[in-house]
Design a protein around this motif. Structure first.
Motif, PDB file in Angstrom:
ATOM      1  N   ILE A   1       0.836  -1.205   0.000  1.00 14.81           N
ATOM      2  CA  ILE A   1       0.000   0.000   0.000  1.00 14.81           C
ATOM      3  C   ILE A   1       0.869   1.252   0.000  1.00 14.81           C
ATOM      4  CG2 ILE A   1      -1.553   1.381   1.463  1.00 14.81           C
ATOM      5  CD1 ILE A   1      -3.030  -1.235   2.106  1.00 14.81           C
ATOM      6  N   LYS A   2       1.941   1.228   0.788  1.00 18.54           N
ATOM      7  CA  LYS A   2       2.847   2.384   0.829  1.00 18.54           C
ATOM      8  C   LYS A   2       3.706   2.479  -0.423  1.00 18.54           C
ATOM      9  CE  LYS A   2       3.010   2.412   5.822  1.00 18.54           C
ATOM     10  NZ  LYS A   2       3.706   1.931   6.997  1.00 18.54           N
ATOM     11  N   ALA A   3       4.298   1.364  -0.840  1.00 14.70           N
ATOM     12  CA  ALA A   3       5.222   1.375  -1.978  1.00 14.70           C
ATOM     13  C   ALA A   3       4.529   1.731  -3.290  1.00 14.70           C
ATOM     14  CB  ALA A   3       5.916   0.012  -2.111  1.00 14.70           C
ATOM     15  N   GLU A   4       3.314   1.252  -3.474  1.00 11.55           N
ATOM     16  CA  GLU A   4       2.596   1.491  -4.734  1.00 11.55           C
ATOM     17  C   GLU A   4       1.610   2.648  -4.631  1.00 11.55           C
ATOM     18  OE1 GLU A   4       0.917  -2.137  -6.218  1.00 11.55           O
ATOM     19  OE2 GLU A   4       2.871  -3.136  -6.283  1.00 11.55           O
ATOM     20  N   ASP A   5       1.603   3.346  -3.507  1.00  9.47           N
ATOM     21  CA  ASP A   5       0.737   4.501  -3.295  1.00  9.47           C
ATOM     22  C   ASP A   5      -0.722   4.175  -3.635  1.00  9.47           C
ATOM     23  OD1 ASP A   5       0.412   7.034  -2.344  1.00  9.47           O
ATOM     24  OD2 ASP A   5       0.890   8.033  -4.231  1.00  9.47           O
ATOM     25  N   VAL A   6      -1.184   3.049  -3.107  1.00  6.43           N
ATOM     26  CA  VAL A   6      -2.523   2.536  -3.406  1.00  6.43           C
ATOM     27  C   VAL A   6      -3.615   3.528  -3.016  1.00  6.43           C
ATOM     28  CG1 VAL A   6      -4.185   0.721  -2.779  1.00  6.43           C
ATOM     29  CG2 VAL A   6      -1.819   0.122  -3.329  1.00  6.43           C
ATOM     30  N   LEU A   7      -3.447   4.219  -1.910  1.00  2.24           N
ATOM     31  CA  LEU A   7      -4.493   5.129  -1.445  1.00  2.24           C
ATOM     32  C   LEU A   7      -4.609   6.400  -2.287  1.00  2.24           C
ATOM     33  CD1 LEU A   7      -3.995   4.799   2.413  1.00  2.24           C
ATOM     34  CD2 LEU A   7      -5.697   3.673   0.973  1.00  2.24           C
ATOM     35  N   SER A   8      -3.613   6.662  -3.132  1.00  5.20           N
ATOM     36  CA  SER A   8      -3.645   7.867  -3.969  1.00  5.20           C
ATOM     37  C   SER A   8      -3.824   7.571  -5.446  1.00  5.20           C
ATOM     38  CB  SER A   8      -2.347   8.661  -3.795  1.00  5.20           C
ATOM     39  OG  SER A   8      -2.199   9.064  -2.463  1.00  5.20           O
ATOM     40  N   THR A   9      -3.843   6.296  -5.814  1.00  2.31           N
ATOM     41  CA  THR A   9      -3.934   5.929  -7.219  1.00  2.31           C
ATOM     42  C   THR A   9      -5.269   5.238  -7.473  1.00  2.31           C
ATOM     43  OG1 THR A   9      -1.544   5.568  -7.202  1.00  2.31           O
ATOM     44  CG2 THR A   9      -2.771   4.704  -9.088  1.00  2.31           C
ATOM     45  N   ALA A  10      -6.159   5.940  -8.160  1.00  2.00           N
ATOM     46  CA  ALA A  10      -7.487   5.396  -8.431  1.00  2.00           C
ATOM     47  C   ALA A  10      -7.412   4.372  -9.561  1.00  2.00           C
ATOM     48  CB  ALA A  10      -8.453   6.509  -8.802  1.00  2.00           C
ATOM     49  N   SER A  11      -7.771   3.136  -9.237  1.00  2.00           N
ATOM     50  CA  SER A  11      -7.872   2.080 -10.244  1.00  2.00           C
ATOM     51  C   SER A  11      -8.861   1.040  -9.743  1.00  2.00           C
ATOM     52  CB  SER A  11      -6.511   1.419 -10.494  1.00  2.00           C
ATOM     53  OG  SER A  11      -6.134   0.608  -9.400  1.00  2.00           O
ATOM     54  N   ILE A  12      -9.418   0.278 -10.659  1.00  5.61           N
ATOM     55  CA  ILE A  12     -10.368  -0.773 -10.286  1.00  5.61           C
ATOM     56  C   ILE A  12      -9.700  -1.753  -9.333  1.00  5.61           C
ATOM     57  CG2 ILE A  12     -11.723  -2.720 -11.142  1.00  5.61           C
ATOM     58  CD1 ILE A  12     -13.026  -0.103 -11.820  1.00  5.61           C
ATOM     59  N   VAL A  13      -8.463  -2.145  -9.616  1.00  2.00           N
ATOM     60  CA  VAL A  13      -7.746  -3.100  -8.762  1.00  2.00           C
ATOM     61  C   VAL A  13      -7.576  -2.543  -7.357  1.00  2.00           C
ATOM     62  CG1 VAL A  13      -5.491  -4.187  -8.384  1.00  2.00           C
ATOM     63  CG2 VAL A  13      -6.569  -4.312 -10.626  1.00  2.00           C
ATOM     64  N   ASN A  14      -7.223  -1.278  -7.245  1.00  5.79           N
ATOM     65  CA  ASN A  14      -7.049  -0.681  -5.920  1.00  5.79           C
ATOM     66  C   ASN A  14      -8.377  -0.611  -5.158  1.00  5.79           C
ATOM     67  OD1 ASN A  14      -4.332  -0.449  -6.374  1.00  5.79           O
ATOM     68  ND2 ASN A  14      -4.352   1.747  -6.732  1.00  5.79           N
ATOM     69  N   VAL A  15      -9.451  -0.274  -5.856  1.00  3.50           N
ATOM     70  CA  VAL A  15     -10.763  -0.247  -5.209  1.00  3.50           C
ATOM     71  C   VAL A  15     -11.134  -1.647  -4.728  1.00  3.50           C
ATOM     72  CG1 VAL A  15     -13.244   0.088  -5.593  1.00  3.50           C
ATOM     73  CG2 VAL A  15     -11.619   1.781  -6.444  1.00  3.50           C
ATOM     74  N   GLN A  16     -10.965  -2.639  -5.596  1.00  6.87           N
ATOM     75  CA  GLN A  16     -11.283  -4.013  -5.213  1.00  6.87           C
ATOM     76  C   GLN A  16     -10.449  -4.444  -4.005  1.00  6.87           C
ATOM     77  OE1 GLN A  16     -10.486  -5.718  -9.093  1.00  6.87           O
ATOM     78  NE2 GLN A  16     -12.658  -6.164  -9.397  1.00  6.87           N
ATOM     79  N   SER A  17      -9.174  -4.134  -4.035  1.00  8.03           N
ATOM     80  CA  SER A  17      -8.282  -4.520  -2.935  1.00  8.03           C
ATOM     81  C   SER A  17      -8.687  -3.864  -1.630  1.00  8.03           C
ATOM     82  CB  SER A  17      -6.835  -4.163  -3.279  1.00  8.03           C
ATOM     83  OG  SER A  17      -6.428  -4.836  -4.446  1.00  8.03           O
ATOM     84  N   LEU A  18      -8.994  -2.577  -1.681  1.00 10.99           N
ATOM     85  CA  LEU A  18      -9.390  -1.862  -0.464  1.00 10.99           C
ATOM     86  C   LEU A  18     -10.710  -2.398   0.083  1.00 10.99           C
ATOM     87  CD1 LEU A  18      -8.358   1.761  -1.503  1.00 10.99           C
ATOM     88  CD2 LEU A  18      -7.224   0.286   0.189  1.00 10.99           C
ATOM     89  N   LEU A  19     -11.655  -2.695  -0.810  1.00 11.75           N
ATOM     90  CA  LEU A  19     -12.923  -3.264  -0.351  1.00 11.75           C
ATOM     91  C   LEU A  19     -12.722  -4.630   0.284  1.00 11.75           C
ATOM     92  CD1 LEU A  19     -15.324  -2.302  -3.282  1.00 11.75           C
ATOM     93  CD2 LEU A  19     -15.241  -1.306  -0.988  1.00 11.75           C
TER      94      LEU A  19
END
Length: 163
Positions: free
Chosen positions: A74-92
């Motif tokens: 999450i920190k290395a790939e800046d998941v919380l700042s990068t909007a993508s379907i994969v990031n949304v799915q992962s966070l959910l």
């Protein structure tokens, strides 16, 4: 990607357990969609493994190692700042289990709500950015994925407000 130092067999068992036991209840991503990618994104793979590792029969050391890996990605790939379907799915997926966020309850709950709120904002941003593309472009599979992700987000939001 982060090295989880977990056996491949364990990862496969966790992924299979997720799709057998958890995905039918909260279908953020189907097994077919997950397997369609030859190399699933690390955040999605680790999120699925972490939620499955929260089951009682999985050793605490495995759960802790995957939680560490998820937080590092999450920190290395800046998941919380990068909007993508994969990031949304992962966070959910991560928001299905409070312990996924931290070993300390107050930190875990705060992180869970931050991550869920981020996922909701990402979905809303998709709607604003894509406009008509939300409904028409990207093919049927892409549209189905977007609808399902949006529906899962709405489901989480409604369960939160009903308390």
């Amino acid at each position: 990607p982060v090295d989880m130092r977990i056996e491949r067999d364990t990862v496969e068992q966790l992924v299979n357990a997720y799709f057998a036991e958890i995905a039918p209840v909260l279908p953020v991503i189907t097994k077919a969609e997950f397997l369609a990618s030859p190399a699933p994104p690390p955040i999605l793979l680790y999120s699925i493994c972490l939620v499955a590792a929260a089951r009682r029969e999985v050793p605490q050391s495995v759960f802790d190692a995957i939680r560490y890996a998820v937080n590092a990605v999450i920190k290395a790939e800046d998941v919380l700042s990068t909007a993508s379907i994969v990031n949304v799915q992962s966070l959910l997926i991560l928001c299905m289990v409070g312990d996924c966020h931290s070993q300390f309850v107050p930190n875990a709950l705060s992180a869970m709500w931050i991550r869920l709120g981020t996922a909701i904002r990402m979905v809303r941003a998709f709607a604003a950015w894509l406009g008509l593309a939300w409904r028409g472009e990207g093919g049927a599979e892409s549209n189905r994925c977007r609808r399902k992700t949006s529906g899962s987000t709405a489901q989480r939001r409604s369960s939160r407000t009903s308390r």
